[in-house]
Design an enzyme around this catalytic site. Structure first.
Site, PDB file in Angstrom:
ATOM      1  N   GLY A   1       0.740  -1.695   0.283  1.00  0.00           N
ATOM      2  CA  GLY A   1       0.111   0.473  -0.112  1.00  0.00           C
ATOM      3  C   GLY A   1       1.329   1.596   0.270  1.00  0.00           C
ATOM      4  O   GLY A   1       2.162   1.611   0.302  1.00  0.00           O
TER       5      GLY A   1
ATOM      6  N   PRO B   1       2.147   4.891   0.930  1.00  0.00           N
ATOM      7  CA  PRO B   1       2.793   5.204   2.564  1.00  0.00           C
ATOM      8  C   PRO B   1       2.227   6.102   3.257  1.00  0.00           C
ATOM      9  O   PRO B   1       0.951   6.238   3.259  1.00  0.00           O
ATOM     10  CB  PRO B   1       4.509   6.053   1.862  1.00  0.00           C
ATOM     11  CG  PRO B   1       4.668   6.023   0.323  1.00  0.00           C
ATOM     12  CD  PRO B   1       3.321   5.356   0.023  1.00  0.00           C
TER      13      PRO B   1
ATOM     14  N   GLU C   1      -6.724  32.861 -10.009  1.00  0.00           N
ATOM     15  CA  GLU C   1      -7.258  31.829  -9.752  1.00  0.00           C
ATOM     16  C   GLU C   1      -8.253  32.826  -9.738  1.00  0.00           C
ATOM     17  O   GLU C   1      -9.293  31.086  -9.835  1.00  0.00           O
ATOM     18  CB  GLU C   1      -6.500  32.569  -8.341  1.00  0.00           C
ATOM     19  CG  GLU C   1      -5.403  32.381  -7.673  1.00  0.00           C
ATOM     20  CD  GLU C   1      -4.877  30.829  -7.566  1.00  0.00           C
ATOM     21  OE1 GLU C   1      -6.000  30.142  -8.203  1.00  0.00           O
ATOM     22  OE2 GLU C   1      -3.612  30.538  -7.859  1.00  0.00           O
TER      23      GLU C   1
ATOM     24  N   ASP D   1       0.388  24.538 -13.351  1.00  0.00           N
ATOM     25  CA  ASP D   1      -1.018  24.006 -14.412  1.00  0.00           C
ATOM     26  C   ASP D   1      -0.119  23.587 -15.756  1.00  0.00           C
ATOM     27  O   ASP D   1      -0.864  22.705 -16.461  1.00  0.00           O
ATOM     28  CB  ASP D   1      -1.627  25.381 -14.877  1.00  0.00           C
ATOM     29  CG  ASP D   1      -1.824  26.002 -13.541  1.00  0.00           C
ATOM     30  OD1 ASP D   1      -2.145  24.876 -12.170  1.00  0.00           O
ATOM     31  OD2 ASP D   1      -1.836  27.280 -13.469  1.00  0.00           O
TER      32      ASP D   1
ATOM     33  N   HIS E   1      -8.740  30.052 -12.750  1.00  0.00           N
ATOM     34  CA  HIS E   1     -10.008  28.442 -12.349  1.00  0.00           C
ATOM     35  C   HIS E   1     -10.704  27.869 -12.093  1.00  0.00           C
ATOM     36  O   HIS E   1     -11.805  27.314 -12.186  1.00  0.00           O
ATOM     37  CB  HIS E   1      -8.201  28.560 -11.225  1.00  0.00           C
ATOM     38  CG  HIS E   1      -7.285  28.003 -11.252  1.00  0.00           C
ATOM     39  ND1 HIS E   1      -6.923  26.770 -13.020  1.00  0.00           N
ATOM     40  CD2 HIS E   1      -5.542  28.370 -11.694  1.00  0.00           C
ATOM     41  CE1 HIS E   1      -5.533  27.134 -13.094  1.00  0.00           C
ATOM     42  NE2 HIS E   1      -5.099  28.113 -11.987  1.00  0.00           N
TER      43      HIS E   1
ATOM     44  N   GLY F   1      -0.881   2.534   7.395  1.00  0.00           N
ATOM     45  CA  GLY F   1      -0.850   1.618   8.431  1.00  0.00           C
ATOM     46  C   GLY F   1      -0.173   0.302   8.264  1.00  0.00           C
ATOM     47  O   GLY F   1      -0.609  -0.839   9.299  1.00  0.00           O
ATOM     48  N   LYS F   2       0.591   0.436   7.190  1.00  0.00           N
ATOM     49  CA  LYS F   2       1.286  -0.976   7.312  1.00  0.00           C
ATOM     50  C   LYS F   2       1.596  -1.239   8.648  1.00  0.00           C
ATOM     51  O   LYS F   2       2.026  -2.658   8.998  1.00  0.00           O
ATOM     52  CB  LYS F   2       2.151  -1.231   5.663  1.00  0.00           C
ATOM     53  CG  LYS F   2       1.231  -1.070   4.556  1.00  0.00           C
ATOM     54  CD  LYS F   2       1.978  -1.147   3.869  1.00  0.00           C
ATOM     55  CE  LYS F   2       3.325  -0.059   3.240  1.00  0.00           C
ATOM     56  NZ  LYS F   2       3.064   1.223   3.391  1.00  0.00           N
TER      57      LYS F   2
END
Length: 658
Positions: free
Chosen positions: A242, A244, A466, A540, A469, A247-248
């Site tokens: 999984g 990083p 902005e 972008d 966007h 919770g391994k």
């Protein structure tokens, strides 16, 4: 009155601490005590230095001298006083009788003739006052020995010091111990009933599917007959895979806390050392210890450090230390010898680079995927990390979970801690909702830099960028809807926008095209308002270029290129240099990528031209307030349909001098 159970418990505790374990320090204490006793009981006084004339005229004439010994090779004469006369010399020796001689000594020249001088004195004394004299030659054997041994002792001391330092630097205090002479010993930490972790499956929030598979292994160790009666066999190994922070390792700690069997924990990098053969030796020693304590569990964290595929590593050769370690690991996990009762747990976030021989059934029978938590799992994880925090009454955990999709368990723990720090910095008694939102903003976008000097012209460009966007993402039906946009510098960005699209597993061409158009909304806004473009759209352009190439060459979303994919998920090509397609196809891919980007850019400009009034109003509000939210866009453009769940950030790059 104490119960029999309490008495038995006390007896068990006493039996654990008695008899005490041997410690070499006890020998040192006994030796020091013996030396102290001998020193106090042995009352030796150093002889007093005098001269021959003084001895002859003041001591010899009294008849107190028992004998005089002349040391010929030292030109020294030692005077011994009779025991009956020692009391006369108490004052000279600090009030105590000097029981051991000599009591006096004197140095003479080379011309001194002891026989002549002593005979002359004896001839003048009566018989009851006479003394005996002897001549002898002394050799200091201890001094001679020290002269010969001093240099070897210094060499040995230096050697011991250097190897102790090497022992510390190489982890000699680990399970194997012993420094360089036991460098091949396993460095695994052992957790058993006496030294166990207190983490259980209750402390692992979310990961329900992963916990079911791991708990089955734990249940097999606790109740083996339940499975063996049906002919089943315990899985030999399980690989936790999984991203990083999901919770391994925490899941492995929970296994150690629940299994009630010996649990060995080691990192993949602990096998590899600078010395040849050390890795394979440590693997052998680890499995030897595991077999002695079977049934047990061996957990190897970050196994990709030693289990990398041999064909994919350019550094591998026939005598490579890492390859030898991997070969030994493969043999121990499922080789010719028996390895029953030892279960291997391993964790990695790079399963694609592991060797196929390591991944096969019989070594790792199960691959347990530990993915990023979904909404329900994020709620459970937040509940775990919010337990020690002082929250305001009526705090809505579900709202917080919706604001943090895509966050791993480690990210959520960081958000909770950062929120507590922000609340403490503002001298608050409890942690409020805004503290968590500020923590999310800081983790995603970085620290606010209000002190950064930005000219009015640049600030206006950033605001319209902005706003572009925000406008395009709000109008297009498949684009990511905006949550918040700011022109306050954060980290290395001059402005940033937070989006909340729905969490989905598959994405259509229309959705990708709308997202690209929203990403290019900032560049389109600059061109429409200012008539020129700036370097603020660097990130972008990088994002949409990668996305367009992925659509064409990986996902088969171009009619001209067709339903082909040049993506190699297995990396079986190794280190072959070159593209898996012709130059003609490469030109076609480039032209299709340009077409997709141009179409998205034109879409962004059409949306802005069609909503120029609202777009301009939004930019002016952004210049005035510096931060605007989705409610402001709803007031200007009206309601927008669609779920709002995931956060992504679209930063405006700082200006660069090219």
């Amino acid at each position: 009155m104490e119960s029999p159970k309490d008495n038995n418990k006390d007896k068990k505790q006493i039996s654990k601490i008695w008899p005490p374990k041997f410690n070499i320090l006890w020998i040192y204490i006994v030796l020091l005590g013996a030396i102290a006793y001998m020193w106090t009981s042995y009352d030796k006084r150093d002889p007093i230095k005098s001269e021959w004339l003084k001895v002859k005229e003041q001591i010899v004439v009294t008849g107190d001298v028992e004998k005089i010994i002349y040391v010929t090779n030292q030109n020294r004469a030692e005077v011994f006083i009779k025991k009956d006369s020692l009391f006369k010399y108490k004052e000279l020796f600090g009030g105590k009788e000097p029981k051991f001689g000599p009591q006096f000594f004197f140095i003479v020249s080379t011309n001194f003739n002891p026989e002549e001088q002593f005979e002359q004195v004896l001839s003048q004394l009566p018989e009851d006052k006479r003394f005996s004299f002897e001549s002898e030659e002394r050799t200091n054997y201890l001094g001679r020995a020290m002269e010969w041994l001093l240099f070897p002792i210094l060499l040995i001391g230096l050697w011991v010091f250097m190897f102790r330092r090497m022992n510390k630097s190489m982890g000699g205090g680990g399970q194997g111990g012993g420094g360089i002479f036991s460098v091949g010993k396993s460095q695994a930490k052992l957790f058993d009933k006496e030294n166990n972790t207190k983490i259980t499956f209750k402390d692992v929030a979310g990961l329900e599917e992963a916990k079911v598979e791991v708990m089955e292994i734990v249940d097999f160790l606790k109740n083996p007959k339940k499975y063996t009666n049906l002919g089943g066999k315990i899985p030999k190994g399980a690989l936790l895979v999984g991203p990083p922070g999901t919770g391994k390792t925490l899941l492995a700690k929970a296994v150690a806390g629940e299994a009630n069997v010996p649990f060995f924990s080691i990192s993949g990098s602990d096998f590899v050392e600078m010395f040849v053969g050390v890795g394979a030796s440590r693997v052998r020693d680890l499995f030897r210890q595991a077999k002695e304590k079977a049934p047990c569990i061996v957990f190897i964290d970050e196994i990709d450090a030693v289990g990398r595929a041999r064909s994919k590593n350019a550094g591998f050769s026939s005598n490579d230390e890492r390859e030898n370690t991997l070969n030994q690991l493969l043999t121990e996990m499922d080789g010719f010898g028996s390895n029953s009762g030892v279960i291997i747990l391993a964790a990695t976030n790079r399963a694609d680079i592991l060797d196929k021989a390591l991944m096969r059934a019989g070594r790792f029978d199960r691959q347990i995927h530990v993915d990023l938590p979904e909404l329900k799992e994020r709620v459970e994880i937040f509940k775990v990390h919010l337990r020690p925090l002082k929250l305001i009454e009526g705090f809505n955990i579900e709202f917080l979970a919706k604001q943090t999709p895509g966050f791993s368990g480690a990210d959520i723990a960081n958000v909770c801690n950062e929120a507590a720090l922000i609340a403490a910095r503002n001298n608050k008694e409890v942690i409020e909702k805004q503290d968590f939102l500020d923590a999310v903003d800081r983790i995603i976008g970085g620290l606010e830099k209000r002190s950064k000097i930005i000219s009015p012209g640049e600030k206006r460009t950033i605001a319209f960028h902005e706003a572009g966007h925000a406008t395009v993402s709000w109008i297009l039906p498949h684009a990511n809807p905006l949550l918040k946009v700011t022109i306050i510098p954060r980290g290395r960005s001059l402005g940033a926008a937070w989006y909340l699209p729905e969490e989905r597993q598959i994405t259509t061409t229309e959705q990708l095209m709308d997202e690209m158009a929203a990403t290019l909304g900032g560049r389109a806004a600059e061109e429409l308002i200012n008539g020129k473009i700036s370097t603020g759209a660097l990130s972008d352009l990088e994002k949409i270029t990668k996305q367009a190439y992925a659509m064409v060459s990986y996902m088969g979303m171009s009619p001209s290129v067709g339903n082909v994919s040049f993506y190699d998920s297995t990396e079986s090509s190794g280190f072959n240099i070159g593209k898996p397609y012709s130059e003609k196809t490469a030109e076609l891919i480039d032209s299709e990528v340009k077409r997709l980007v141009d179409e998205s850019y034109e879409t962004a400009k059409k949306v802005l031209n069609a909503n120029m009034e609202g777009f301009t109003k939004l930019a002016e509000q952004l210049l005035e307030k510096e931060v605007i939210f989705s409610e402001d866009l709803e007031t200007i453009f009206g309601k927008r349909a669609g779920n709002q769940q995931t956060i992504t950030v679209d930063p405006v790059n700082e200006k660069e001098n090219e």
